[in-house]
Design an enzyme around this catalytic site. Structure first.
Site, short mmCIF file in Angstrom:
data_model
loop_
_atom_site.label_atom_id
_atom_site.label_comp_id
_atom_site.label_asym_id
_atom_site.label_seq_id
_atom_site.Cartn_x
_atom_site.Cartn_y
_atom_site.Cartn_z
CE LYS A 126 31.71 -22.21 120.45
NZ LYS A 126 31.65 -23.48 119.68
NE ARG B 177 34.81 -30.80 118.52
CZ ARG B 177 34.52 -29.52 118.32
NH1 ARG B 177 35.49 -28.62 118.32
NH2 ARG B 177 33.29 -29.12 118.09
CG MET C 189 51.55 -8.38 130.83
SD MET C 189 51.85 -8.87 132.53
CE MET C 189 53.34 -9.83 132.41
CE1 TYR D 3 61.02 -5.29 130.07
CE2 TYR D 3 58.89 -5.49 128.99
CZ TYR D 3 59.63 -5.28 130.13
OH TYR D 3 59.00 -5.06 131.31
C1 PLP Z 1 31.04 -23.16 118.36
C2 PLP Z 1 30.06 -24.04 117.70
C3 PLP Z 1 29.18 -23.54 116.73
C4 PLP Z 1 29.26 -22.11 116.19
O1 PLP Z 1 30.25 -22.01 115.21
P1 PLP Z 1 30.44 -20.65 114.36
O2 PLP Z 1 31.41 -21.02 113.31
O3 PLP Z 1 30.98 -19.64 115.32
O4 PLP Z 1 29.12 -20.26 113.84
C5 PLP Z 1 28.21 -24.39 116.22
N1 PLP Z 1 28.12 -25.68 116.63
C6 PLP Z 1 28.97 -26.21 117.54
C7 PLP Z 1 28.84 -27.63 117.93
C8 PLP Z 1 29.98 -25.41 118.08
O5 PLP Z 1 30.83 -25.95 118.97
#
Ligand code: PLP
Length: 384
Positions: free
Chosen positions: A47, A145, A321, A274
């Protein structure tokens, strides 16, 4: 072999970049694979562009180095992998909405189901489309969640059992705390998950693949491995916490580098940047690195370091920036164009993602994903 990566767009050279070490990635994946029992499959969570490293390039390398499946969060992320030719199973994490259903079928995606309403709508959609949609039942075992609540499985399992157009490809849960020394809550969640799976079976639902472990669980909770682990940060050579088990030979995949594009000589009393947050007491020499908070670098002042000539040099003044200013008075050899490291190794010195996270008062996950897309991704090595 470096597969082309359309997701990165045209490569515009810039004297500041994110470097992705494909040899380290391949080696890390093989190290993790060798650490796992052979029956446990590896799903790499890619992701958010594989945590900022570039999901298409990473996924191509991963299939050649023992990864069996991928997970993304959005349909767009999964579609990008399909369009790049990735044919391995892809699971969408999180929840879907009905306007996304068509894409699941089109791209042959597997999907997490964490609500009865969505399961019903998905089943109806699959029936209309003349297909069965592979789903992984997301069990909320305490993260609160996403997911179907473990407490009320006897309410929802019979409803799911009647949904003939869903294929129960898996069941999963997610740990709220798997990388701390105290595993009490993780073990409680694991017990709830396993109890829920047993109840599902008694209702005639037999999920094909059970999975619970993120990177922390993969390292520290072998009893929770089940059929597959879902790992995101570990293949990138970054540990989810400072206390989890270490794997011999794991190396960070991502670095951030920049070339010096400016040098300034200060007289006593001169200030930098700045707000004039740094004032020279003695003659100083300042180097300018052309990246800043607009690239995801923490907006600190007079805090943190960069590496130059294998030495740590302090950041002076406020990060702007597009610029970080460092004091190089002690390195008279430093010249324009020289390479500095803001995250990663140089010689025997290293700035880790955790170090940068401390500066930002955040976690390493936020640092890896926080490097903005205007920093070009430069791939090193062939991943062999
Ligand atoms: C992001 C995620 C993972 C991976 O987690 P890591 O700690 O990066 O290995 C696994 N399962 C779910 C549901 C996630 O959202």
């Amino acid at each position: 072999m470096t597969p082309s990566n359309p997701s990165q767009g045209p490569h515009h050279a810039r004297p500041a970049w994110v470097e992705v070490d494909l040899d380290a990635l391949a080696s890390n994946l093989r190290t993790i694979r060798a650490d796992l029992p052979a029956r446990v499959r590896m799903m790499q969570v890619v992701k958010d562009e594989a945590y900022g490293t570039g999901s298409v390039t990473v996924a191509w390398l991963a299939v050649a180095n023992g990864v069996d499946a991928f997970a993304t969060f959005t349909v767009g992320e999964a579609a990008r992998l399909r369009e790049a030719g990735i044919t391995a199973p892809i699971l969408l994490l999180g929840e879907r909405t009905p306007d996304e259903f068509g894409w699941l079928v089109r791209h042959r995606l597997e999907v997490c189901v964490g609500s009865i309403d969505i399961a019903g709508a998905l089943n109806a959609f699959a029936e209309r489309s003349g297909t069965r949609i592979p789903v992984h039942l997301k069990v909320n075992s305490g993260m609160n969640r996403f997911g179907l609540p473990w407490r009320s499985v006897s309410d929802w399992a019979p409803v799911l059992a009647g949904l003939r157009h869903l294929e129960f490809a898996g069941a999963l849960t997610h740990f709220a705390q798997s990388d701390e020394l105290d595993k009490t809550f993780a073990r409680l969640q694991l017990g709830r998950f396993e109890g829920t799976v047993a109840a599902l079976r008694s209702h005639g639902i037999h999920p094909a693949c059970l999975h619970a472990c993120n990177s922390g669980g993969c390292l520290d909770l072998p009893e929770a491995h089940h059929d597959m682990v879902r790992i995101g940060i570990l293949p990138l050579g970054v540990y989810p916490s400072s206390v989890c088990r270490r794997l011999e030979g794991l190396r960070p995949v991502m670095s951030v580098k920049a070339r010096i594009t400016g040098l300034q000589w200060l007289e006593p009393g001169d200030t930098v940047g700045y707000g004039m947050r740094y004032r020279a007491e003695t003659p100083r020499r300042i180097a300018v690195l052309p990246l800043g908070y607009g690239d995801g670098f923490p907006r600190v002042r007079n805090e943190g370091v960069a590496l130059l000539q294998g030495r740590r040099v302090p950041i002076v003044g406020g990060v702007s920036m597009d610029a970080v200013t460092v004091d190089v008075t002690d390195l008279p050899e430093v010249r324009l164009g020289e390479e500095a490291v803001l995250m990663g190794r140089q010689g025997s010195e290293e700035i880790t993602a955790h170090d940068v996270a401390t500066l930002k008062r955040s976690v390493s996950y936020d640092i890896l994903t926080g490097w903005r897309s205007r920093l070009p991704r430069v791939y090193r090595g062939g991943g062999l």
